[in-house]
Design a protein around this motif. Structure first.
Motif, PDB file in Angstrom:
ATOM      1  N   GLU A  30       2.789   7.199   3.433  1.00  0.00           N
ATOM      2  CA  GLU A  30       1.448   7.514   3.282  1.00  0.00           C
ATOM      3  C   GLU A  30       0.816   6.973   2.320  1.00  0.00           C
ATOM      4  O   GLU A  30       1.274   6.359   1.515  1.00  0.00           O
ATOM      5  CB  GLU A  30       1.834   8.894   2.778  1.00  0.00           C
ATOM      6  CG  GLU A  30       2.675   9.806   3.528  1.00  0.00           C
ATOM      7  CD  GLU A  30       1.773  10.295   5.130  1.00  0.00           C
ATOM      8  OE1 GLU A  30       0.779  10.678   5.067  1.00  0.00           O
ATOM      9  OE2 GLU A  30       2.825  10.499   6.385  1.00  0.00           O
ATOM     10  N   LYS A  31      -0.577   7.690   1.897  1.00  0.00           N
ATOM     11  CA  LYS A  31      -1.576   6.885   1.049  1.00  0.00           C
ATOM     12  C   LYS A  31      -0.391   6.520  -0.538  1.00  0.00           C
ATOM     13  O   LYS A  31      -0.145   8.072  -0.815  1.00  0.00           O
ATOM     14  CB  LYS A  31      -2.234   6.952   0.581  1.00  0.00           C
ATOM     15  CG  LYS A  31      -3.690   7.187   1.674  1.00  0.00           C
ATOM     16  CD  LYS A  31      -4.786   7.670   1.450  1.00  0.00           C
ATOM     17  CE  LYS A  31      -5.779   7.311   2.661  1.00  0.00           C
ATOM     18  NZ  LYS A  31      -7.085   7.753   2.590  1.00  0.00           N
ATOM     19  N   ASN A  32      -0.735   5.449  -1.460  1.00  0.00           N
ATOM     20  CA  ASN A  32       0.318   5.577  -2.428  1.00  0.00           C
ATOM     21  C   ASN A  32      -0.668   6.821  -3.435  1.00  0.00           C
ATOM     22  O   ASN A  32      -1.179   5.636  -4.783  1.00  0.00           O
ATOM     23  CB  ASN A  32      -0.119   4.534  -2.551  1.00  0.00           C
ATOM     24  CG  ASN A  32       1.509   4.525  -4.041  1.00  0.00           C
ATOM     25  OD1 ASN A  32       2.107   5.078  -4.289  1.00  0.00           O
ATOM     26  ND2 ASN A  32       1.594   3.140  -3.977  1.00  0.00           N
ATOM     27  N   GLU A  33      -0.330   7.511  -3.235  1.00  0.00           N
ATOM     28  CA  GLU A  33      -1.719   8.756  -4.157  1.00  0.00           C
ATOM     29  C   GLU A  33      -0.649   8.219  -5.708  1.00  0.00           C
ATOM     30  O   GLU A  33      -1.276   8.364  -6.640  1.00  0.00           O
ATOM     31  CB  GLU A  33      -1.370   9.973  -3.587  1.00  0.00           C
ATOM     32  CG  GLU A  33      -2.385  10.093  -2.259  1.00  0.00           C
ATOM     33  CD  GLU A  33      -4.153   9.733  -2.810  1.00  0.00           C
ATOM     34  OE1 GLU A  33      -4.137   8.969  -3.613  1.00  0.00           O
ATOM     35  OE2 GLU A  33      -4.450   9.889  -1.742  1.00  0.00           O
ATOM     36  N   ALA A  34       0.704   8.480  -6.007  1.00  0.00           N
ATOM     37  CA  ALA A  34       1.404   9.050  -6.824  1.00  0.00           C
ATOM     38  C   ALA A  34       1.293   7.523  -7.845  1.00  0.00           C
ATOM     39  O   ALA A  34       1.161   7.473  -9.515  1.00  0.00           O
ATOM     40  CB  ALA A  34       2.772   8.697  -6.665  1.00  0.00           C
ATOM     41  N   PHE A  35       1.130   6.417  -7.104  1.00  0.00           N
ATOM     42  CA  PHE A  35       0.738   5.758  -8.477  1.00  0.00           C
ATOM     43  C   PHE A  35      -0.988   4.879  -8.410  1.00  0.00           C
ATOM     44  O   PHE A  35      -1.265   3.343  -8.961  1.00  0.00           O
ATOM     45  CB  PHE A  35       1.461   3.972  -7.649  1.00  0.00           C
ATOM     46  CG  PHE A  35       2.745   4.422  -8.014  1.00  0.00           C
ATOM     47  CD1 PHE A  35       3.480   4.566  -9.490  1.00  0.00           C
ATOM     48  CD2 PHE A  35       3.941   4.823  -6.977  1.00  0.00           C
ATOM     49  CE1 PHE A  35       4.514   4.635  -9.792  1.00  0.00           C
ATOM     50  CE2 PHE A  35       4.939   5.292  -7.517  1.00  0.00           C
ATOM     51  CZ  PHE A  35       5.992   5.536  -8.392  1.00  0.00           C
ATOM     52  N   SER A  36      -2.007   5.481  -7.537  1.00  0.00           N
ATOM     53  CA  SER A  36      -2.891   4.500  -7.020  1.00  0.00           C
ATOM     54  C   SER A  36      -3.530   3.829  -8.773  1.00  0.00           C
ATOM     55  O   SER A  36      -4.335   3.628  -8.241  1.00  0.00           O
ATOM     56  CB  SER A  36      -3.643   6.009  -6.743  1.00  0.00           C
ATOM     57  OG  SER A  36      -4.084   6.755  -7.275  1.00  0.00           O
ATOM     58  N   GLN A  37      -3.063   4.760  -9.224  1.00  0.00           N
ATOM     59  CA  GLN A  37      -4.105   4.475 -11.074  1.00  0.00           C
ATOM     60  C   GLN A  37      -3.712   2.892 -11.309  1.00  0.00           C
ATOM     61  O   GLN A  37      -4.204   2.546 -12.513  1.00  0.00           O
ATOM     62  CB  GLN A  37      -3.886   6.044 -12.598  1.00  0.00           C
ATOM     63  CG  GLN A  37      -2.236   5.682 -12.506  1.00  0.00           C
ATOM     64  CD  GLN A  37      -1.352   6.222 -11.893  1.00  0.00           C
ATOM     65  OE1 GLN A  37      -1.533   6.857 -10.591  1.00  0.00           O
ATOM     66  NE2 GLN A  37      -0.489   7.143 -13.175  1.00  0.00           N
ATOM     67  N   PHE A  38      -2.780   2.511 -10.384  1.00  0.00           N
ATOM     68  CA  PHE A  38      -2.108   1.248 -10.892  1.00  0.00           C
ATOM     69  C   PHE A  38      -2.469   0.237  -9.997  1.00  0.00           C
ATOM     70  O   PHE A  38      -2.219  -0.414  -9.988  1.00  0.00           O
ATOM     71  CB  PHE A  38      -0.801   1.171 -11.464  1.00  0.00           C
ATOM     72  CG  PHE A  38      -0.068   2.554 -12.441  1.00  0.00           C
ATOM     73  CD1 PHE A  38      -0.323   2.533 -14.045  1.00  0.00           C
ATOM     74  CD2 PHE A  38       1.044   3.452 -12.067  1.00  0.00           C
ATOM     75  CE1 PHE A  38      -0.059   2.922 -14.805  1.00  0.00           C
ATOM     76  CE2 PHE A  38       1.140   4.444 -12.358  1.00  0.00           C
ATOM     77  CZ  PHE A  38       0.716   4.309 -13.780  1.00  0.00           C
ATOM     78  N   PHE A  39      -3.292   0.585  -8.519  1.00  0.00           N
ATOM     79  CA  PHE A  39      -3.456  -0.346  -8.103  1.00  0.00           C
ATOM     80  C   PHE A  39      -5.515  -0.229  -7.778  1.00  0.00           C
ATOM     81  O   PHE A  39      -6.230   0.763  -8.648  1.00  0.00           O
ATOM     82  CB  PHE A  39      -3.066   0.088  -6.722  1.00  0.00           C
ATOM     83  CG  PHE A  39      -1.740   0.373  -6.608  1.00  0.00           C
ATOM     84  CD1 PHE A  39      -1.321  -1.431  -5.751  1.00  0.00           C
ATOM     85  CD2 PHE A  39      -0.994   0.816  -6.689  1.00  0.00           C
ATOM     86  CE1 PHE A  39      -0.184  -1.222  -5.026  1.00  0.00           C
ATOM     87  CE2 PHE A  39       0.098   0.718  -7.187  1.00  0.00           C
ATOM     88  CZ  PHE A  39       0.884  -0.528  -6.285  1.00  0.00           C
ATOM     89  N   VAL A  40      -5.616  -1.510  -7.583  1.00  0.00           N
ATOM     90  CA  VAL A  40      -7.270  -1.538  -7.458  1.00  0.00           C
ATOM     91  C   VAL A  40      -7.074  -1.948  -6.118  1.00  0.00           C
ATOM     92  O   VAL A  40      -6.738  -2.828  -5.264  1.00  0.00           O
ATOM     93  CB  VAL A  40      -8.028  -2.555  -7.973  1.00  0.00           C
ATOM     94  CG1 VAL A  40      -9.171  -2.951  -7.160  1.00  0.00           C
ATOM     95  CG2 VAL A  40      -7.413  -2.752  -9.558  1.00  0.00           C
ATOM     96  N   GLY A  41      -7.733  -0.672  -5.275  1.00  0.00           N
ATOM     97  CA  GLY A  41      -7.571  -0.936  -3.391  1.00  0.00           C
ATOM     98  C   GLY A  41      -6.838   0.641  -2.913  1.00  0.00           C
ATOM     99  O   GLY A  41      -6.161   0.852  -3.914  1.00  0.00           O
TER     100      GLY A  41
END
Length: 136
Positions: free
Chosen positions: A17-28
């Motif tokens: 699934e979309k990696n929402e839990a760590f999204s703040q640590f990713f660009v894209g």
């Protein structure tokens, strides 16, 4: 042209699934399929899939390590103070405790790796667009 579009469906394991839990640590956009999350096992194992241009922030692993087993597409890995390494299926990366690094997809390719991680991640600043755009 976007390369390795087959990776978006998962090469060996599902993309997740979309990696929402760590999204703040990713660009894209990234996707995560947890493969092993057993409290009796001291490592976590996940299949991480990156859309073209997606990368994670600089980070370190405290009291642990990270192993990356590249299963598809093309990407990058870089340790602080060293040149970025181009990655493709079959490459293996070992990141030792406390080493500042980042990893992610090439600008024009999907990218996927199995991450085997022990310890606690410490998330740091994003890889700047300027740094990233210099990679060829």
């Amino acid at each position: 042209m976007i390369k390795h579009e087959n990776v978006k469906n998962g090469v060996i394991f599902p993309a997740g699934e979309k990696n929402e839990a760590f999204s703040q640590f990713f660009v894209g956009q990234s996707y995560l399929k947890t493969l092993i999350a057993d409290p009796k096992v001291s490592v976590g194992v996940g299949n991480v899939t990156f859309e073209p241009g997606c990368r994670n922030n600089w980070h370190v692993h405290r009291n642990g390590f990270q192993l990356l087993l590249v299963t598809g597409g093309e990407g990058w890995y870089q340790e602080e103070g060293k040149p970025a390494q181009f990655l493709q299926a079959g490459d293996v990366i070992i990141t030792h405790d406390g080493v500042k690094h980042w990893h992610g997809a090439a600008k024009d390719s999907w990218f996927e790796h199995i991450a085997i991680t022990a310890g606690t991640p410490e998330w740091l600043e994003p890889v700047t667009d300027e740094e990233y755009q210099k990679l060829t």
